[in-house]
Write a protein that holds these residues in place. Structure first.
Motif, mmCIF file in Angstrom:
data_model
loop_
_atom_site.group_PDB
_atom_site.id
_atom_site.type_symbol
_atom_site.label_atom_id
_atom_site.label_comp_id
_atom_site.label_asym_id
_atom_site.label_seq_id
_atom_site.Cartn_x
_atom_site.Cartn_y
_atom_site.Cartn_z
ATOM 1 N N ALA A 57 0.826 -1.212 0.000
ATOM 2 C CA ALA A 57 0.000 0.000 0.000
ATOM 3 C C ALA A 57 0.857 1.258 0.000
ATOM 4 C CB ALA A 57 -0.931 -0.008 1.208
ATOM 5 N N SER A 58 1.986 1.207 0.675
ATOM 6 C CA SER A 58 2.862 2.384 0.710
ATOM 7 C C SER A 58 3.355 2.750 -0.678
ATOM 8 C CB SER A 58 4.055 2.117 1.629
ATOM 9 O OG SER A 58 4.819 1.016 1.167
ATOM 10 N N GLU A 59 3.646 1.745 -1.496
ATOM 11 C CA GLU A 59 4.092 2.018 -2.863
ATOM 12 C C GLU A 59 2.972 2.650 -3.686
ATOM 13 O OE1 GLU A 59 5.562 -0.499 -6.777
ATOM 14 O OE2 GLU A 59 6.168 -1.196 -4.787
ATOM 15 N N ILE A 60 1.743 2.201 -3.458
ATOM 16 C CA ILE A 60 0.602 2.788 -4.170
ATOM 17 C C ILE A 60 0.495 4.271 -3.845
ATOM 18 C CG2 ILE A 60 -1.925 2.816 -4.302
ATOM 19 C CD1 ILE A 60 -1.830 -0.239 -3.844
ATOM 20 N N VAL A 61 0.582 4.609 -2.565
ATOM 21 C CA VAL A 61 0.479 6.011 -2.158
ATOM 22 C C VAL A 61 1.588 6.840 -2.792
ATOM 23 C CG1 VAL A 61 0.600 7.615 -0.208
ATOM 24 C CG2 VAL A 61 -0.693 5.479 0.015
ATOM 25 N N MET A 62 2.819 6.369 -2.680
ATOM 26 C CA MET A 62 3.949 7.134 -3.193
ATOM 27 C C MET A 62 3.896 7.283 -4.717
ATOM 28 S SD MET A 62 5.625 8.168 -0.614
ATOM 29 C CE MET A 62 4.061 8.255 0.265
ATOM 30 N N ARG A 63 3.482 6.224 -5.388
ATOM 31 C CA ARG A 63 3.398 6.246 -6.850
ATOM 32 C C ARG A 63 2.363 7.280 -7.306
ATOM 33 N NH1 ARG A 63 1.592 0.661 -9.383
ATOM 34 N NH2 ARG A 63 3.395 -0.031 -8.164
ATOM 35 N N ILE A 64 1.197 7.265 -6.676
ATOM 36 C CA ILE A 64 0.129 8.193 -7.067
ATOM 37 C C ILE A 64 0.537 9.638 -6.809
ATOM 38 C CG2 ILE A 64 -2.217 8.949 -6.494
ATOM 39 C CD1 ILE A 64 -2.918 5.988 -6.035
ATOM 40 N N VAL A 65 1.109 9.889 -5.645
ATOM 41 C CA VAL A 65 1.514 11.252 -5.310
ATOM 42 C C VAL A 65 2.587 11.749 -6.275
ATOM 43 C CG1 VAL A 65 2.670 12.670 -3.574
ATOM 44 C CG2 VAL A 65 0.857 11.094 -2.889
ATOM 45 N N SER A 66 3.572 10.905 -6.556
ATOM 46 C CA SER A 66 4.660 11.303 -7.449
ATOM 47 C C SER A 66 4.142 11.622 -8.850
ATOM 48 C CB SER A 66 5.709 10.189 -7.522
ATOM 49 O OG SER A 66 6.734 10.510 -8.441
ATOM 50 N N GLU A 67 3.272 10.757 -9.377
ATOM 51 C CA GLU A 67 2.710 10.983 -10.715
ATOM 52 C C GLU A 67 1.886 12.258 -10.757
ATOM 53 O OE1 GLU A 67 2.278 6.275 -12.015
ATOM 54 O OE2 GLU A 67 0.493 7.499 -11.667
ATOM 55 N N ALA A 68 1.061 12.452 -9.722
ATOM 56 C CA ALA A 68 0.205 13.644 -9.698
ATOM 57 C C ALA A 68 1.042 14.913 -9.637
ATOM 58 C CB ALA A 68 -0.745 13.575 -8.512
ATOM 59 N N GLU A 69 2.092 14.897 -8.815
ATOM 60 C CA GLU A 69 2.950 16.077 -8.711
ATOM 61 C C GLU A 69 3.571 16.429 -10.058
ATOM 62 O OE1 GLU A 69 5.681 14.840 -5.700
ATOM 63 O OE2 GLU A 69 4.649 15.968 -4.128
ATOM 64 N N GLN A 70 4.072 15.423 -10.753
ATOM 65 C CA GLN A 70 4.717 15.676 -12.034
ATOM 66 C C GLN A 70 3.726 16.193 -13.066
ATOM 67 O OE1 GLN A 70 7.704 12.784 -13.412
ATOM 68 N NE2 GLN A 70 7.474 11.756 -11.447
ATOM 69 N N ILE A 71 2.529 15.650 -13.074
ATOM 70 C CA ILE A 71 1.504 16.113 -14.012
ATOM 71 C C ILE A 71 1.129 17.558 -13.713
ATOM 72 C CG2 ILE A 71 -0.910 15.830 -14.707
ATOM 73 C CD1 ILE A 71 -0.500 12.789 -14.231
ATOM 74 N N LEU A 72 0.911 17.856 -12.441
ATOM 75 C CA LEU A 72 0.509 19.205 -12.065
ATOM 76 C C LEU A 72 1.619 20.217 -12.317
ATOM 77 C CD1 LEU A 72 -1.398 18.328 -8.778
ATOM 78 C CD2 LEU A 72 -2.414 19.116 -10.916
ATOM 79 N N GLN A 73 2.848 19.741 -12.325
ATOM 80 C CA GLN A 73 3.977 20.623 -12.605
ATOM 81 C C GLN A 73 4.303 20.683 -14.097
ATOM 82 O OE1 GLN A 73 7.146 19.177 -10.125
ATOM 83 N NE2 GLN A 73 6.008 19.572 -8.231
ATOM 84 N N GLY A 74 3.504 19.950 -14.914
ATOM 85 C CA GLY A 74 3.676 20.032 -16.348
ATOM 86 C C GLY A 74 4.712 19.114 -16.927
ATOM 87 N N ARG A 75 5.178 18.116 -16.108
ATOM 88 C CA ARG A 75 6.187 17.197 -16.601
ATOM 89 C C ARG A 75 5.548 15.846 -16.889
ATOM 90 N NH1 ARG A 75 9.187 19.199 -12.167
ATOM 91 N NH2 ARG A 75 9.126 17.169 -11.164
ATOM 92 N N ARG A 76 4.734 15.787 -17.914
ATOM 93 C CA ARG A 76 4.042 14.543 -18.260
ATOM 94 C C ARG A 76 5.018 13.524 -18.809
ATOM 95 N NH1 ARG A 76 -1.979 14.552 -20.153
ATOM 96 N NH2 ARG A 76 -1.274 12.431 -20.345
ATOM 97 N N ASN A 77 4.881 12.310 -18.328
ATOM 98 C CA ASN A 77 5.701 11.206 -18.812
ATOM 99 C C ASN A 77 4.932 10.495 -19.918
ATOM 100 O OD1 ASN A 77 6.623 8.378 -19.007
ATOM 101 N ND2 ASN A 77 7.960 8.917 -17.285
ATOM 102 N N SER A 78 5.605 10.151 -21.012
ATOM 103 C CA SER A 78 4.915 9.537 -22.145
ATOM 104 C C SER A 78 4.258 8.217 -21.780
ATOM 105 C CB SER A 78 5.903 9.315 -23.298
ATOM 106 O OG SER A 78 6.952 8.442 -22.907
ATOM 107 N N SER A 79 4.734 7.558 -20.713
ATOM 108 C CA SER A 79 4.134 6.277 -20.327
ATOM 109 C C SER A 79 2.731 6.446 -19.779
ATOM 110 C CB SER A 79 5.009 5.574 -19.286
ATOM 111 O OG SER A 79 5.038 6.311 -18.072
#
Length: 331
Positions: free
Chosen positions: A300-322
């Motif tokens: 569960a900890s990995e799920i939380v960290m993964r979601i937060v990291s992805e959301a931060e990057q998207i909101l900061q405009g750094r979209r990953n092609s994956s």
């Protein structure tokens, strides 16, 4: 860096991610795991099994992270003394879903806990606010388990507008990754409540086969209706129906509900047997439309960290092609 929102401030958490109080699945182990990762774990009090509730709240003794306990409101009304057991565990919040919280709000507030209310339309939200709700969960029909007919994209901004900053609003329904969190924050929500994504975690108290089926399911392979409620003799009040993975039982009886009722004794007996044996061709795996986004069973900890990291990057405009749809390319 944590995503700070009015929801994280109100609940005293690092990340705006809440564990849905899935009946039985969201046990003390999963609540601890989500809380230790900086999210907000909510124990699944569900219909109110006294022995289970006492057992699981005892396991939360000494938990430093904020946590909650959730109930199905109309079912709690049949066993109101269970709220005393919950409050004795000193939760940060109690979550009530599917019914008027007014009866239970004073005791929750008096105990010093926050009141979280899950709602499916504006009338329910007004009812919750009148009862003193501290947090609203705007649940869309894409959610697993029970819900109503409004979509997440429809209900979330509607409830955000209605709340008008008075209380934080979290979104639920069809969300499982950082894109979903970023999208809901963009719509004005202050966080998300996730069920199916945490069901497919190492700590969740679900059968391994159920978790495997969630990971194997593709988008569109869930169904909302009353088949599994009829089959287990547990029909809910309107307008709530249940969403689960499509299986042989659902395929057989969808559209034939009257015939099912005519054979209810046999069907129910077969269904109970299937649940006991872990036969998920018949027994329901309760899951939402986010199954198409879920392909693994991490901690569960990995799920939380993964979601937060992805959301931060998207909101900061750094979209990953994956994260882009297949066949899409960065512009």
């Amino acid at each position: 860096m944590p995503l700070r929102t009015p929801l994280t401030e109100r609940l005293g958490i690092d990340h705006p991610i809440l564990l849905a109080p899935m009946d039985v699945i969201a046990d003390a182990r999963l609540v601890r795991a989500v809380g230790d990762a900086g999210g907000f774990g909510i124990l699944g009090g569900g219909y109110g099994n006294r022995a289970w509730l006492m057992q699981e709240t005892a396991k939360l003794d000494g938990l430093r992270a904020p946590f909650g306990i959730g109930f199905i409101t109309w079912s709690l009304a049949k066993k109101p003394d269970l709220l005393d057991i919950a409050l004795a565990a000193k939760p940060t919040a109690v979550m009530l879903s599917f019914g008027d919280p007014k009866r239970f709000a004073p005791a929750i507030k008096q105990a010093g806990a926050r009141l979280i209310c899950q709602v499916q339309d504006e009338a329910m939200a007004e009812q919750a606010l009148a009862a003193g709700a501290d947090v609203l969960i705007a649940q869309g029909t894409e959610a697993g388990g029970h819900g109503a007919s409004r979509t997440t994209l429809d209900i979330v901004p509607a409830i955000v507008d209605l709340a008008a900053g008075r209380v934080p609003v979290a979104a639920a329904g069809g969300l499982a990754d950082g894109r979903g969190l970023a999208a809901m924050l963009t719509l004005g929500a202050d966080g998300v409540l996730l069920g199916t994504r945490f069901y497919a975690s190492q700590e969740a108290a679900g059968a391994d086969e159920a978790k495997r089926r969630i990971c194997a399911a593709r988008s569109g392979e869930t169904v909302r209706g009353i088949i599994f409620d009829l089959s287990r003799n547990n029909v809910w009040p309107a307008p709530f129906t249940g969403r689960c993975l499509v299986n042989d039982h659902a395929r057989r009886w969808t559209g034939r509900e009257v015939e099912l009722l005519q054979q209810i004794e046999r069907v129910s007996a077969d269904y109970v047997k299937a649940r006991t044996e872990g036969n998920f061709d018949v027994a329901a795996v309760i899951a939402g439309e986010a199954v198409g986004l879920i392909h693994d069973i991490p901690p569960a900890s990995e799920i939380v960290m993964r979601i937060v990291s992805e959301a931060e990057q998207i909101l900061q405009g750094r979209r990953n092609s994956s994260w882009l749809p297949r066949n899409s390319t960065e512009q």
